[in-house]
Design a protein around this motif. Sequence first.
Motif, PDB file in Angstrom:
ATOM      1  N   ARG A   1       0.829  -1.306  -0.064  1.00  0.00           N
ATOM      2  CA  ARG A   1      -0.049   0.170   0.169  1.00  0.00           C
ATOM      3  C   ARG A   1       0.823   1.423  -0.077  1.00  0.00           C
ATOM      4  NH1 ARG A   1      -3.322  -0.061   5.814  1.00  0.00           N
ATOM      5  NH2 ARG A   1      -4.144  -2.021   4.911  1.00  0.00           N
TER       6      ARG A   1
ATOM      7  N   GLY B   1      -3.684   1.279  -2.459  1.00  0.00           N
ATOM      8  CA  GLY B   1      -4.602   0.247  -2.391  1.00  0.00           C
ATOM      9  C   GLY B   1      -5.221  -0.088  -4.023  1.00  0.00           C
TER      10      GLY B   1
ATOM     11  N   GLY C   1     -14.065  -4.061   2.813  1.00  0.00           N
ATOM     12  CA  GLY C   1     -13.245  -4.983   1.932  1.00  0.00           C
ATOM     13  C   GLY C   1     -12.427  -5.827   2.952  1.00  0.00           C
ATOM     14  N   GLY C   2     -11.592  -6.546   2.350  1.00  0.00           N
ATOM     15  CA  GLY C   2     -10.464  -7.091   3.134  1.00  0.00           C
ATOM     16  C   GLY C   2      -9.383  -7.754   2.367  1.00  0.00           C
ATOM     17  N   LEU C   3      -8.481  -8.330   2.891  1.00  0.00           N
ATOM     18  CA  LEU C   3      -7.245  -9.209   2.502  1.00  0.00           C
ATOM     19  C   LEU C   3      -7.588 -10.670   2.552  1.00  0.00           C
ATOM     20  CD1 LEU C   3      -4.861  -9.524   0.852  1.00  0.00           C
ATOM     21  CD2 LEU C   3      -3.601  -9.561   3.245  1.00  0.00           C
TER      22      LEU C   3
ATOM     23  N   GLU D   1      -5.957  -4.781  -0.203  1.00  0.00           N
ATOM     24  CA  GLU D   1      -7.280  -5.765  -0.075  1.00  0.00           C
ATOM     25  C   GLU D   1      -7.409  -6.471  -1.366  1.00  0.00           C
ATOM     26  OE1 GLU D   1      -7.313  -2.637   2.710  1.00  0.00           O
ATOM     27  OE2 GLU D   1      -7.313  -2.584   0.713  1.00  0.00           O
ATOM     28  N   ASP D   2      -7.625  -7.757  -1.087  1.00  0.00           N
ATOM     29  CA  ASP D   2      -8.036  -8.481  -2.690  1.00  0.00           C
ATOM     30  C   ASP D   2      -9.454  -8.636  -2.947  1.00  0.00           C
ATOM     31  OD1 ASP D   2      -8.744 -10.305  -0.835  1.00  0.00           O
ATOM     32  OD2 ASP D   2      -6.850 -11.877  -0.921  1.00  0.00           O
TER      33      ASP D   2
ATOM     34  N   SER E   1     -12.991  -5.871  -2.484  1.00  0.00           N
ATOM     35  CA  SER E   1     -13.503  -4.542  -1.990  1.00  0.00           C
ATOM     36  C   SER E   1     -14.712  -4.181  -2.622  1.00  0.00           C
ATOM     37  CB  SER E   1     -12.393  -3.438  -2.412  1.00  0.00           C
ATOM     38  OG  SER E   1     -11.980  -3.331  -3.829  1.00  0.00           O
TER      39      SER E   1
ATOM     40  N   THR F   1     -10.978   4.039   0.052  1.00  0.00           N
ATOM     41  CA  THR F   1      -9.861   3.163   0.472  1.00  0.00           C
ATOM     42  C   THR F   1      -9.919   3.799   2.055  1.00  0.00           C
ATOM     43  OG1 THR F   1      -8.574   2.949  -1.505  1.00  0.00           O
ATOM     44  CG2 THR F   1      -7.502   2.539   0.648  1.00  0.00           C
TER      45      THR F   1
ATOM     46  N   ARG G   1     -10.973   1.171   5.357  1.00  0.00           N
ATOM     47  CA  ARG G   1     -10.154   1.043   6.363  1.00  0.00           C
ATOM     48  C   ARG G   1     -10.510   1.503   7.556  1.00  0.00           C
ATOM     49  NH1 ARG G   1      -4.582   1.671   2.304  1.00  0.00           N
ATOM     50  NH2 ARG G   1      -5.140  -0.366   1.340  1.00  0.00           N
TER      51      ARG G   1
END
Length: 391
Positions: A171, A176, A204-206, A248-249, A251, A363, A367
């Motif tokens: 990041r 992102g 969203g998230g990883l 994040e993968d 979102s 983004t 977060r």
Amino acid sequence: MRDDLRIGIVGLGQRSVLADLVHRPGAGSGVTACADPDPTARARAEGRFGSRTHICDSYLALTDRGLDAVIVTTPDHTHEDIIVDFLEAGIAVFAEKPLATSTEACDHILDVARRTRTRLYVGHNMRHLPVVTTMRELIVQGAIGDVQAVWCRHFVGDGGDYYFHDWHADRSKTTGLLLQKGAHDIDVIHWLSGSVSRSVTALGGLMVYGGITDRAHRPGQSVQDWYDRENNWPPRSLRGLNPVIDVEDLSMMLMRLENGTFASYQQCHFTPDYWRNYTVIGTEGRLENFGDEVGARVEVWSRRSGYRATGDRSVAVVDTAGGHGGADVRIMSEFLGFVRDGGPTLTSPVAARDAVAAGCAATASLRAGGSPATVRPTPPEVAEWFADGQA
């Protein structure tokens, strides 16, 4: 016949393919200088552009090479300094998207371009993508009435290969992927709706790639060194990822636009298929694309019914040769004309800035657990100056 435009290229990675499209010595333009800190990339440059091309490791050495224009395709976090230095030198700039990784950096770039009156062009090639221009034409023709909502689902099927092996996963270098990858689609949503985002929220998230512990990526490698569509599946089987993975993968972003339109953008980097699906809903119908390059079509529904797989009107999308359905060829042709003559273009530095501003705000929202975020508009005096076409 006019003399060839003298073009420089900074960054010889994957998107430097754009420079190959303008290297036409004797036919209007040629690459006469290039820069990249990677010796492997520099070693390939002579074979691409010829022995007369000046090849160096620092972009600063290109500012006094008598260039008419430069193409910047370096990692996102380097854009601001490089673009500003060339603008200050009076050299027209093609900046690959996103323009920068923060709204403040974009505003700095636009301010310098306006002050120096040096031409600035941003590589939002999806404004030349046939499926997008087809949808835009239908909307302008009134096929669905006044646009009220735009939805975009972005299935990034090769996301692991393209974005989690190198700097894209960090990041500090991208902000992102909601910005880095989403800048294209945010710009298209704005273009199709005829407005820009003013309020956003995102979640969203990883979800997948953060759990892969093999982080053996070696500096100097390019996508071609690890890309393998046949074998790099399922996503958790990938190896050799970037040491830092903190983007994040997955979102999901909601937007309220200045003209009252609502929009959504959803991005997933571990789907098996790779394409974009847009739905645009108006006061008199809706349209949706099926496929986004070769063989794509746009369906238009304009009468009430139950489920129908095809609309009342089906429009085949006509692709041409070249990357992204011919969009890369068209955008570079537009850029060359812009360098020579200025004037309005399909792409817009202000629109590029507005896409970054929306992506950065989303983004930040993501977060912060989905807290609504306000998107700061482009200063009106800046927008007005660029609207005149930088002639």
